[in-house]
Structure formats: C-alpha cells, structure tokens
Design a protein around this motif. Structure first.
Motif: not given
Length: 406
Positions: A147-152, A175-186, A207-208, A218-225
């Motif tokens: 299990r891995m997480v890519d922060i930012g 099983e890879p995850y990205v940890l983010e807050v939503q942002t307008e920058t690309s 993406t979490i 926190g929740s996985v995008s598309g998987e609110k629970s």
C-alpha cells in the motif's frame, strides 16, 4: 491508528515574506514580484544565467525543447522592460511579454515538442522504485500486496509508474493513493499529455481528498464512505516528490512527517525529493509559476493575456510562498519523526538544487551512519560524484541514476 491532522503538499500557504541575500524584502505575492526579482538579481548583481534558468528550467530535461537562442531572446525582452521603465513594474508587463514571446517562437522550440513524456515518467518512476527497494529489499515482508501513498501527488501519473515498477520489482500487487486537497492549479504539460498504460495486477491510483487539516474528513474520490487514512491499515511506501516545500511552514512539515510515520508500517520506506534551497527560493517559486504559464499556453494557444495573468495570480495565491529547507534540516525533521536515512543524493549543480533522501523506520531501518556523515561532507556536492549508487541485498543495482530522472 490515532487521529491526526495531516497537511498535504498543496494546502494554501499563508502569506509570508522572504528575505533574499541582499536583505531587501521581495514579496512573492506582490503585483510587482517578477520585476522586483529581476532588477535585484539581474540588474543589480548580474545573475542572468540563474534567472534565465528559472524562466525556462522545465525545458532543460532529457528531451530538450527551448533553444538557447530563444532563451537568450526572452532574457533580452525581459531586461528591456526593466531598462525602459522607472520604479515598480507590474507582473502583467512581464507576463504579456512571455505570452508574446512564447507563442511566436518556432514550434520545435516549444516545451511540448520532443521526447516521449510517457517514457520520461516511466524512467523517473523506475528510478524512484529502485531507490525504495534499495532502502528495504524485503519491502512488505510476507505481504502479498503493498500500500503506497503519494503526498501532494497531484494527477497521480508519476504515482502510477512508481507503483507499476514497485510491483514488477517485488512481484507484489500495489494499491496506490494520492493525498490531496482540491486546487485550481494544474500540472506540467508533460504529465497532461501522458496516457497511462493498464495498471495490470496493481489497483488504479485513487485520490484521497480532504479538507487540509483533519484526516477524518478524507475520502477517496467517488467513494464517499472510504477513508484509507483512518481504516487501520498501514502504508508500506510513501513519497513526497517536490511537494513538502508547499506546506505553509516548518511546523506543518514536521507535523506531516510525524503523522506519516504513524501511518507507515514498521518496515516501510518514504522517499523525498526536494530543493536544497535557502538563497534561491524566490527563483524556484518563479520557476513553478512560469511552468504553469507555459502549460496553459500549450493547452490553449489562443489564451488571452488577461487569462494568463489570472492563471499566474491563481497559482501564486494557492502555491506560494513555499517553505524550502536544506538537506540537513530535512534529515533533522525526519529523525525527529522516527526515520533514518538509507540513501542521500547530491544536490544538483543547477539553481534548483534538487536532491533526494530515502528513509526507513522501525526495527528494519538500515541506519547507515555514513549517509548521515555525508550530509556535511562538501565532496557530496561535487559534480563528479555519482547521484545514487547502491548494492542491494535483493538485487545488484550498481546503476548511477541520471540527475534528470530523480
């Protein structure tokens, strides 16, 4: 697992000023930031080469793009703005100049031309994966999956390739995850143009999203629970790829490392790539902002100057000022969080001073004292030194990694 606050890489930074080498304050978010920086570092102290690098650095990769003559032309145009105006000069004048220049240079000199971005990200992902395996050849122990997480980790495309190569090297599914807050920058245009291959035995990158302060939100995008941060399952691998400096201050950075340590398995590995920069932090902030502008123009060649200025302001408000740190400070923060260094690369000779540190924790931490000693050894910063070389117990790597790939 304890409930903690985990600030991710792209949380909005609080406004702050920074003092450069001449003790004159330059406000990163000032409406005259570009001109203030250019006048002080080019007009006053002649750092033309470093400033030109800041304005075009994203093209100086293994593929190349902007020709030297076009880079020199941009610098001439920017300097002419300074020489033809008195007093403060708004960022808009420089952004208008970049707009006119970039959209008029030959297509073969554009950033988007040349090379295969998929191959570039795959190579970079392989380099990172090999550094992780070298830090702990028995990654995950008897587990069938990692299990891995890519922060930012933003769009998660680099995350995908690191996971792919980790899976190939270990024979385990990832099983890879990205940890983010939503942002307008690309993200950069290379990543935008990447079409990911099938994940194979790995799970696709998820993406979490969370509110930037409380991991319980926190929740996985598309998987609110689903919230993998608090489900009681530890992570085996974590990475910060040029993301830790986006935390608003050193306290938040330290807190993130400690919280990550709490979530990481006792045999887990974290790899961090950063900028060894205290003196050139303004240039690095400008590098990132200008990359955003080129990306926007590549995505929409008909973009207006007003829209480009809006993109610049949005980026600077969301992502700057950044909080950079030396290798020594990062190692100190990591040690306080319960990690030990397994490998440390030299800092690049270019103004962005890129370096990477791979860390382990728990009983299986390798604890290479020689790595700790090397942080204060000037020889580690010499260009003749290999960036990364190791002889793993699981496999013989003995491969010097290109400084462009990590």
């Amino acid at each position: 697992m304890n409930t903690v606050n985990l600030n991710t890489a792209h949380s909005s930074a609080q406004a702050q000023s920074s003092v450069n080498s001449s003790s004159t304050k330059i406000e990163t978010r000032s409406p005259t930031f570009i001109g203030d920086l250019l006048k002080q570092h080019v007009t006053n102290i002649g750092r033309n080469k470093d400033f030109m690098y800041a304005m075009t650095y994203h093209s100086d990769n293994e593929f190349g793009a902007i020709r030297q003559a076009d880079k020199a032309d941009l610098m001439t145009r920017l300097e002419n703005i300074c020489s033809n105006h008195q007093g403060k000069i708004t960022n808009k004048k420089f952004i208008d100049c970049i707009h006119d220049w970039y959209l008029r240079i030959p297509n073969e000199s554009r950033v988007s031309s040349g090379g295969d971005p998929n191959q570039h990200l795959s190579n970079k992902g392989m380099d990172i994966a090999k550094m992780i395996i070298a830090a702990n050849p028995n990654l995950g122990g008897d587990k069938a999956s990692l299990r891995m997480v890519d922060i930012g980790g933003n769009d998660g495309k680099l995350t995908h390739f690191v996971a792919k190569h980790l899976g190939d090297l270990t024979g385990k599914s990832v099983e890879p995850y990205v940890l983010e807050v939503q942002t307008e920058t690309s993200w950069d245009q290379n990543s935008r143009s990447v079409a990911l291959p099938d994940a194979g035995k790995n799970a696709p990158v998820k993406t979490i999203y969370y509110n930037g302060t409380d991991i319980n939100t926190g929740s996985v995008s598309g998987e609110k629970s689903k919230n993998p941060l608090t489900d009681g399952t530890s992570f085996d691998v974590a990475m910060y790829q040029h993301s830790l400096h986006h935390f608003p201050n050193s306290v938040a950075q330290q807190n993130s490392l400690k919280q990550l340590s709490d979530m990481l398995d006792n045999s887990g590995v974290v790899t961090i790539s950063e900028h060894n920069s205290a003196l050139s932090e303004h240039e690095i902030d400008l590098m990132h902002a200008v990359t955003e502008l080129y990306s926007e123009m590549d995505n929409d060649p008909n973009i207006s100057k007003e829209k480009l200025l809006d993109c610049y302001n949005t980026y600077m408000n969301e992502q700057t000022p950044s909080e950079y740190f030396s290798k020594e400070k990062l190692l100190d923060m990591a040690t306080k969080a319960g990690f030990e260094a397994a490998s440390v690369t030299k800092a690049s000779a270019t103004p962005d001073h890129v370096y990477s540190i791979t860390l382990t924790k728990g009983e299986k931490s390798l604890g290479h004292q020689s790595v700790v000693d090397s942080l204060t050894d000037r020889k580690t910063l010499m260009p003749s030194r290999d960036k990364f070389e190791t002889d793993s117990r699981a496999m013989v790597l003995k491969r010097t990694l290109s400084s462009n790939n990590v």
